[in-house]
Write a protein that holds these residues in place. Structure first.
Motif, PDB file in Angstrom:
ATOM      1  N   THR A  93       0.828  -1.204   0.000  1.00  0.00           N
ATOM      2  CA  THR A  93       0.000   0.000   0.000  1.00  0.00           C
ATOM      3  C   THR A  93       0.861   1.252   0.000  1.00  0.00           C
ATOM      4  N   LEU A  96       2.035   1.899  -3.413  1.00  0.00           N
ATOM      5  CA  LEU A  96       1.002   2.478  -4.271  1.00  0.00           C
ATOM      6  C   LEU A  96       0.799   3.958  -3.962  1.00  0.00           C
ATOM      7  N   ILE A  97       0.738   4.285  -2.676  1.00  0.00           N
ATOM      8  CA  ILE A  97       0.485   5.667  -2.285  1.00  0.00           C
ATOM      9  C   ILE A  97       1.619   6.593  -2.729  1.00  0.00           C
ATOM     10  N   SER A  99       3.889   5.796  -5.025  1.00  0.00           N
ATOM     11  CA  SER A  99       4.276   5.461  -6.411  1.00  0.00           C
ATOM     12  C   SER A  99       5.674   4.862  -6.521  1.00  0.00           C
ATOM     13  N   TRP A 312      -5.524  10.208  -9.167  1.00  0.00           N
ATOM     14  CA  TRP A 312      -4.716   9.106  -8.652  1.00  0.00           C
ATOM     15  C   TRP A 312      -5.078   8.789  -7.203  1.00  0.00           C
ATOM     16  N   ASN A 313      -5.290   9.816  -6.387  1.00  0.00           N
ATOM     17  CA  ASN A 313      -5.686   9.595  -4.990  1.00  0.00           C
ATOM     18  C   ASN A 313      -7.024   8.881  -4.910  1.00  0.00           C
ATOM     19  N   THR A 316      -6.464   5.240  -5.797  1.00  0.00           N
ATOM     20  CA  THR A 316      -5.790   4.538  -4.707  1.00  0.00           C
ATOM     21  C   THR A 316      -6.772   4.194  -3.591  1.00  0.00           C
ATOM     22  N   PHE A 319      -8.941   1.330  -4.689  1.00  0.00           N
ATOM     23  CA  PHE A 319      -8.221   0.052  -4.640  1.00  0.00           C
ATOM     24  C   PHE A 319      -8.140  -0.473  -3.215  1.00  0.00           C
ATOM     25  N   ILE A 320      -7.787   0.391  -2.264  1.00  0.00           N
ATOM     26  CA  ILE A 320      -7.648  -0.031  -0.865  1.00  0.00           C
ATOM     27  C   ILE A 320      -8.989  -0.468  -0.293  1.00  0.00           C
ATOM     28  N   ASN A 352     -10.651  -0.165 -11.503  1.00  0.00           N
ATOM     29  CA  ASN A 352      -9.579   0.718 -11.049  1.00  0.00           C
ATOM     30  C   ASN A 352      -8.327   0.562 -11.909  1.00  0.00           C
TER      31      ASN A 352
END
Length: 368
Positions: A93, A96-97, A99, A312-313, A316, A319-320, A352
């Motif tokens: 995670t 991902l956050i 990048s 993007w946020n 994310t 996805f989470i 996503n």
């Protein structure tokens, strides 16, 4: 040779120049390495007393009753697997956050391989107690390979060592469960070498010009965080079998299947995706695709993310949240409304990734 090894180690670890603004998110990798080492050591001690035969279920109780601190070693080995995957998912995670996948492509791939190997080892280890859930979980999961055209049935029979899950299957799983962690340990070393060769990214998304030596600042920070994790681990003593399915305390019986078959909690999101697809082969393909897409994040364009931070946020967060809800749905029965919800969340999960690659492709076209 020893002096050269120490010098190289100092360059890669102690003398590593790390960005000044690294937060506690960057301690997760050290946690996983430490916990994985504990898992390997406790597993090694369990192999001294574990009986790899028809009496393997009874040998677990012998370990608890007749060996010194056997119940403690088994308890640690049992619960550490959950801690490992919890930290792995947090580590992913973080990637991902911030990048990390777009800036540290080789590091991301090596980490993804370690996660796949950890999942393989954890699944095979879950079979070894040879309880009801172990037997039927192995039967359901391995039988998925039969969906592969032409060779599927042959592959299942080869893994089973016959026409059903038996003691031969357990022996094969025990052998691989013993060997795979050492392969993971090798990949951890490779992962660290690659990471320290290319350096770490940081919370602002680029390489900071202000850097400090890894030791002693970040070494001490890792030590304090590890002590905190160990103290948190002590809380598991109040309920050591909280993560264990009660069905697995019943000796395996191929004539009676559990009412609700499910894997450990760290596989539930992928299990929910598998069950959400009505077609067996389709379910297997989407299950594999859900894992492969994580590795393919390396092809994502970093500049597109920087130009569309709000988008993007949002992706994310989608996805989470979809993963968290899928974990819950994976533990629910295959009935209304859980099946419908699983299908909706599976759609959101893949939507996503579709949006990410779609915007990445549009950015590439417009850039041309």
């Amino acid at each position: 040779m020893y002096v050269n090894f120490v010098n190289e180690y100092n360059k890669l670890k102690l003398k590593l120049k790390a960005p000044l603004n690294l937060s506690y998110w960057w301690n997760l990798g050290s946690f996983v390495s430490l916990i994985m080492s504990i898992q390997i050591i406790t597993g090694l001690f369990l192999t001294f007393y574990y009986e790899n035969s028809e009496n393997c279920f009874d040998s677990i109780y012998i370990i608890h009753i007749e060996t010194f601190y056997g119940v403690l070693v088994h308890f640690i080995h049992l619960n550490v697997s959950s801690i490992i995957f919890f930290l792995i998912y947090l580590h992913m995670t973080k990637g991902l956050i911030f990048s990390s996948f777009s800036m540290m492509k080789i590091t991301w791939i090596s980490g993804w391989i370690m996660m796949m190997l950890s999942m393989l080892s954890a699944f095979m280890g879950y079979v070894l107690p040879w309880g009801q859930m172990s037997l039927w979980g192995a039967t359901v999961i391995t039988n998925l390979l039969s969906a592969i055209p032409v060779i599927g049935k042959m592959m299942v029979e080869w893994i089973w060592g016959g026409y059903f899950v038996s003691n031969f299957t357990m022996k094969m799983f025990f052998s691989f469960h013993f060997l795979v962690p050492f392969i993971i340990l090798i990949f951890i070393m490779i992962h660290l070498i690659i990471l320290h060769y290319y350096g770490s990214n940081n919370p602002i998304g680029n390489f900071s010009l202000m850097k400090i030596e890894f030791n002693p600042i970040y070494s001490f920070k890792d030590l304090m965080s590890i002590i905190f994790i160990i103290l948190m681990f002590v809380l598991f003593f109040y309920s050591p079998y909280f993560m264990v399915d009660p069905e697995n305390f019943i000796k395996s019986n191929p004539m009676i299947s559990p009412i609700h078959i499910q894997p450990e909690w760290y596989f539930l999101q992928y299990y929910a995706i598998l069950r959400a697809i009505p077609n067996k082969l389709g379910g297997v393909l989407f299950f594999l695709l859900s894992l492969i897409l994580l590795m393919m994040m390396i092809f994502f364009n970093y500049s597109m993310m920087m130009n569309n931070m709000k988008l993007w946020n949002l992706m994310t967060i989608m996805f989470i949240m979809s993963n968290i809800i899928l974990v819950w749905l994976g533990g629910m029965p295959v009935e209304y409304p859980y099946l419908i919800l699983s299908q909706i969340l599976t759609f959101i999960y893949f939507l996503n990734f579709l949006l990410i690659y779609m915007f990445n492709y549009l950015n590439f076209i417009l850039g041309m």
